[in-house]
Motif scaffolding. Structure first.
Motif, PDB file in Angstrom:
ATOM      1  N   LEU A  96       0.841  -1.196   0.000  1.00 40.98           N
ATOM      2  CA  LEU A  96       0.000   0.000   0.000  1.00 40.98           C
ATOM      3  C   LEU A  96       0.876   1.246   0.000  1.00 40.98           C
ATOM      4  CD1 LEU A  96      -2.724  -0.986   2.628  1.00 40.98           C
ATOM      5  CD2 LEU A  96      -2.878  -1.091   0.130  1.00 40.98           C
ATOM      6  N   PRO A  97       0.715   2.140  -0.998  1.00 39.55           N
ATOM      7  CA  PRO A  97       1.568   3.325  -1.053  1.00 39.55           C
ATOM      8  C   PRO A  97       1.265   4.335   0.057  1.00 39.55           C
ATOM      9  CG  PRO A  97      -0.081   3.382  -2.801  1.00 39.55           C
ATOM     10  CD  PRO A  97      -0.164   2.028  -2.165  1.00 39.55           C
ATOM     11  N   ARG A  98       0.009   4.398   0.488  1.00 40.17           N
ATOM     12  CA  ARG A  98      -0.405   5.314   1.559  1.00 40.17           C
ATOM     13  C   ARG A  98      -1.256   4.504   2.537  1.00 40.17           C
ATOM     14  NH1 ARG A  98      -0.530   7.604  -3.144  1.00 40.17           N
ATOM     15  NH2 ARG A  98      -2.712   7.067  -3.511  1.00 40.17           N
ATOM     16  N   PRO A  99      -0.623   3.757   3.438  1.00 43.04           N
ATOM     17  CA  PRO A  99      -1.355   2.775   4.237  1.00 43.04           C
ATOM     18  C   PRO A  99      -2.561   3.321   4.991  1.00 43.04           C
ATOM     19  CG  PRO A  99       0.998   2.426   4.452  1.00 43.04           C
ATOM     20  CD  PRO A  99       0.827   3.696   3.694  1.00 43.04           C
ATOM     21  N   ALA A 100      -2.424   4.441   5.700  1.00 43.22           N
ATOM     22  CA  ALA A 100      -3.550   4.959   6.480  1.00 43.22           C
ATOM     23  C   ALA A 100      -4.709   5.330   5.564  1.00 43.22           C
ATOM     24  CB  ALA A 100      -3.111   6.162   7.313  1.00 43.22           C
ATOM     25  N   GLU A 101      -4.401   6.024   4.482  1.00 45.08           N
ATOM     26  CA  GLU A 101      -5.432   6.427   3.524  1.00 45.08           C
ATOM     27  C   GLU A 101      -6.070   5.207   2.854  1.00 45.08           C
ATOM     28  OE1 GLU A 101      -5.455   8.723  -0.781  1.00 45.08           O
ATOM     29  OE2 GLU A 101      -4.103   9.443   0.796  1.00 45.08           O
ATOM     30  N   ASN A 102      -5.258   4.240   2.507  1.00 43.42           N
ATOM     31  CA  ASN A 102      -5.769   3.050   1.817  1.00 43.42           C
ATOM     32  C   ASN A 102      -6.619   2.187   2.734  1.00 43.42           C
ATOM     33  OD1 ASN A 102      -2.568   2.771   0.113  1.00 43.42           O
ATOM     34  ND2 ASN A 102      -4.330   4.028  -0.412  1.00 43.42           N
ATOM     35  N   LEU A 103      -6.201   2.040   3.994  1.00 44.71           N
ATOM     36  CA  LEU A 103      -7.008   1.297   4.957  1.00 44.71           C
ATOM     37  C   LEU A 103      -8.314   2.039   5.259  1.00 44.71           C
ATOM     38  CD1 LEU A 103      -4.183   0.110   7.372  1.00 44.71           C
ATOM     39  CD2 LEU A 103      -5.609  -1.361   5.928  1.00 44.71           C
ATOM     40  N   ARG A 104      -8.275   3.366   5.190  1.00 44.59           N
ATOM     41  CA  ARG A 104      -9.500   4.150   5.379  1.00 44.59           C
ATOM     42  C   ARG A 104     -10.488   3.894   4.242  1.00 44.59           C
ATOM     43  NH1 ARG A 104      -7.095   8.829   5.953  1.00 44.59           N
ATOM     44  NH2 ARG A 104      -6.568   8.309   8.102  1.00 44.59           N
ATOM     45  N   GLU A 105      -9.974   3.677   3.034  1.00 50.10           N
ATOM     46  CA  GLU A 105     -10.856   3.349   1.915  1.00 50.10           C
ATOM     47  C   GLU A 105     -11.498   1.979   2.126  1.00 50.10           C
ATOM     48  OE1 GLU A 105     -12.640   3.346  -2.058  1.00 50.10           O
ATOM     49  OE2 GLU A 105     -12.346   4.684  -0.362  1.00 50.10           O
ATOM     50  N   LEU A 106     -10.751   1.029   2.682  1.00 54.31           N
ATOM     51  CA  LEU A 106     -11.353  -0.258   3.002  1.00 54.31           C
ATOM     52  C   LEU A 106     -12.426  -0.093   4.076  1.00 54.31           C
ATOM     53  CD1 LEU A 106      -8.251  -2.656   3.038  1.00 54.31           C
ATOM     54  CD2 LEU A 106      -9.866  -2.220   1.175  1.00 54.31           C
ATOM     55  N   ALA A 107     -12.184   0.792   5.038  1.00 52.28           N
ATOM     56  CA  ALA A 107     -13.191   1.049   6.067  1.00 52.28           C
ATOM     57  C   ALA A 107     -14.448   1.678   5.458  1.00 52.28           C
ATOM     58  CB  ALA A 107     -12.615   1.959   7.156  1.00 52.28           C
ATOM     59  N   ARG A 108     -14.268   2.495   4.449  1.00 52.47           N
ATOM     60  CA  ARG A 108     -15.416   3.166   3.831  1.00 52.47           C
ATOM     61  C   ARG A 108     -16.422   2.172   3.277  1.00 52.47           C
ATOM     62  NH1 ARG A 108     -17.349   4.153  -1.035  1.00 52.47           N
ATOM     63  NH2 ARG A 108     -15.553   3.247  -2.122  1.00 52.47           N
ATOM     64  N   VAL A 109     -15.940   1.094   2.676  1.00 50.34           N
ATOM     65  CA  VAL A 109     -16.846   0.173   1.996  1.00 50.34           C
ATOM     66  C   VAL A 109     -17.411  -0.900   2.918  1.00 50.34           C
ATOM     67  CG1 VAL A 109     -15.721   0.586  -0.233  1.00 50.34           C
ATOM     68  CG2 VAL A 109     -14.973  -1.353   1.178  1.00 50.34           C
ATOM     69  N   VAL A 110     -16.999  -0.892   4.184  1.00 50.59           N
ATOM     70  CA  VAL A 110     -17.467  -1.886   5.151  1.00 50.59           C
ATOM     71  C   VAL A 110     -18.438  -1.222   6.136  1.00 50.59           C
ATOM     72  CG1 VAL A 110     -16.748  -3.427   7.026  1.00 50.59           C
ATOM     73  CG2 VAL A 110     -15.391  -3.277   4.943  1.00 50.59           C
ATOM     74  N   ARG A 111     -19.506  -1.909   6.459  1.00 48.43           N
ATOM     75  CA  ARG A 111     -20.484  -1.390   7.421  1.00 48.43           C
ATOM     76  C   ARG A 111     -19.851  -1.307   8.811  1.00 48.43           C
ATOM     77  NH1 ARG A 111     -21.703  -5.409  10.782  1.00 48.43           N
ATOM     78  NH2 ARG A 111     -21.588  -7.571  10.034  1.00 48.43           N
ATOM     79  N   PRO A 112     -20.345  -0.407   9.677  1.00 47.98           N
ATOM     80  CA  PRO A 112     -19.876  -0.397  11.057  1.00 47.98           C
ATOM     81  C   PRO A 112     -20.078  -1.771  11.696  1.00 47.98           C
ATOM     82  CG  PRO A 112     -21.149   1.580  10.601  1.00 47.98           C
ATOM     83  CD  PRO A 112     -21.290   0.687   9.394  1.00 47.98           C
ATOM     84  N   GLY A 113     -19.052  -2.241  12.377  1.00 51.46           N
ATOM     85  CA  GLY A 113     -19.095  -3.572  12.966  1.00 51.46           C
ATOM     86  C   GLY A 113     -18.588  -4.667  12.050  1.00 51.46           C
ATOM     87  N   GLY A 114     -18.342  -4.326  10.783  1.00 55.05           N
ATOM     88  CA  GLY A 114     -17.771  -5.291   9.853  1.00 55.05           C
ATOM     89  C   GLY A 114     -16.305  -5.563  10.182  1.00 55.05           C
ATOM     90  N   VAL A 115     -15.742  -6.555   9.511  1.00 54.44           N
ATOM     91  CA  VAL A 115     -14.437  -7.080   9.925  1.00 54.44           C
ATOM     92  C   VAL A 115     -13.413  -6.989   8.790  1.00 54.44           C
ATOM     93  CG1 VAL A 115     -13.258  -9.089  10.912  1.00 54.44           C
ATOM     94  CG2 VAL A 115     -15.639  -8.663  11.479  1.00 54.44           C
ATOM     95  N   LEU A 116     -12.170  -6.754   9.177  1.00 53.60           N
ATOM     96  CA  LEU A 116     -11.025  -6.765   8.269  1.00 53.60           C
ATOM     97  C   LEU A 116     -10.048  -7.828   8.733  1.00 53.60           C
ATOM     98  CD1 LEU A 116      -9.076  -5.471   6.082  1.00 53.60           C
ATOM     99  CD2 LEU A 116      -8.288  -3.967   7.939  1.00 53.60           C
ATOM    100  N   ALA A 117      -9.553  -8.636   7.793  1.00 54.55           N
ATOM    101  CA  ALA A 117      -8.492  -9.604   8.088  1.00 54.55           C
ATOM    102  C   ALA A 117      -7.269  -9.257   7.248  1.00 54.55           C
ATOM    103  CB  ALA A 117      -8.956 -11.026   7.774  1.00 54.55           C
ATOM    104  N   LEU A 118      -6.162  -8.961   7.910  1.00 53.66           N
ATOM    105  CA  LEU A 118      -4.873  -8.761   7.244  1.00 53.66           C
ATOM    106  C   LEU A 118      -4.070 -10.039   7.471  1.00 53.66           C
ATOM    107  CD1 LEU A 118      -4.087  -5.113   8.419  1.00 53.66           C
ATOM    108  CD2 LEU A 118      -5.032  -5.846   6.216  1.00 53.66           C
ATOM    109  N   PHE A 119      -3.804 -10.741   6.377  1.00 54.72           N
ATOM    110  CA  PHE A 119      -3.293 -12.112   6.462  1.00 54.72           C
ATOM    111  C   PHE A 119      -2.028 -12.285   5.641  1.00 54.72           C
ATOM    112  CE2 PHE A 119      -3.396 -16.192   4.059  1.00 54.72           C
ATOM    113  CZ  PHE A 119      -3.071 -17.057   5.097  1.00 54.72           C
ATOM    114  N   HIS A 120      -1.182 -13.188   6.087  1.00 52.67           N
ATOM    115  CA  HIS A 120      -0.086 -13.702   5.264  1.00 52.67           C
ATOM    116  C   HIS A 120       0.130 -15.153   5.679  1.00 52.67           C
ATOM    117  CE1 HIS A 120       3.619 -14.055   3.011  1.00 52.67           C
ATOM    118  NE2 HIS A 120       3.319 -12.904   2.451  1.00 52.67           N
TER     119      HIS A 120
END
Length: 202
Positions: free
Chosen positions: A120-144
């Protein structure tokens, strides 16, 4: 297209054809990480930076035929490899930048992201975009499929203090981006950070 995007596309385009062959044993790790999302039948989930779509089959199995599964990736060659592998049958494949997703705000229940954060070139901004498309209470998994130390050893490097995936760095980064980290695992066999979308995310 920014230099960051060009670099990412060039890196993954050169590796798309044999990507799955290079990591043939990752399937169970993907399935276990998807299970930790605790998706329900009918849920709507995005695989962000889906690559060849290895997470799409377990995501589809988790949400069932009534759910919605999509995979978004910046690199056409990766999506072509996903299609050749038949994974387009598990979910819609989108040629899209995770920094500007063609999705409605709050339209998803969860986002799965394997190996994404390092690119991610701008991690905070990019993660905020992922938050935008998810409903409140929805979940994010960062995996490797392997942990930070094992990955660094594979790549012939050492972990640095500014590694975004370090727990002390990742928690505050997620908090600034509309997420609250709820779980963090960094073992040789896998890396998995789970976060919940906060109400204040925009």
């Amino acid at each position: 297209m920014s230099d960051d995007h060009t670099h990412v596309q060039e890196f993954f385009s050169a590796r798309a054809t044999d990507w799955d062959d290079r990591f043939p044993d990752d399937g169970p790790a993907y399935a276990a990480a998807v299970a930790d999302l605790q998706l329900r039948p009918g849920d709507r989930v995005l695989d962000a930076g889906c690559g060849t779509g290895r997470a799409l089959p377990p995501l589809r199995a988790a949400v069932g035929p009534s759910g919605v599964v999509a995979g978004a990736d910046l690199t056409p060659a990766m999506l072509e490899a996903a299609t050749r592998a038949g994974r387009h049958r598990e979910g819609a494949l989108l040629l899209a930048d995770v920094a500007a997703l063609p999705l409605r705000s709050g339209s998803l229940d969860a986002v799965f992201a394997a190996g994404l954060i390092a690119h991610l070139p701008r991690p905070a901004e990019n993660l905020r975009e992922l938050a935008r498309v998810v409903r409140p209470g929805g979940v994010l998994a960062l995996f490797h499929p392997i942990g930070r130390a094992a990955l660094a050893a594979r790549q012939g490097r050492r972990i640095t203090l500014d590694d975004l995936r370090a727990e002390g760095n990742l928690g505050p980064l997620l908090a600034r981006s509309g997420w609250r980290m709820t779980s963090y695992v960094d073992e040789d066999a896998r890396f998995l950070a789970l976060a919940v979308r906060e109400d204040r995310a925009s």
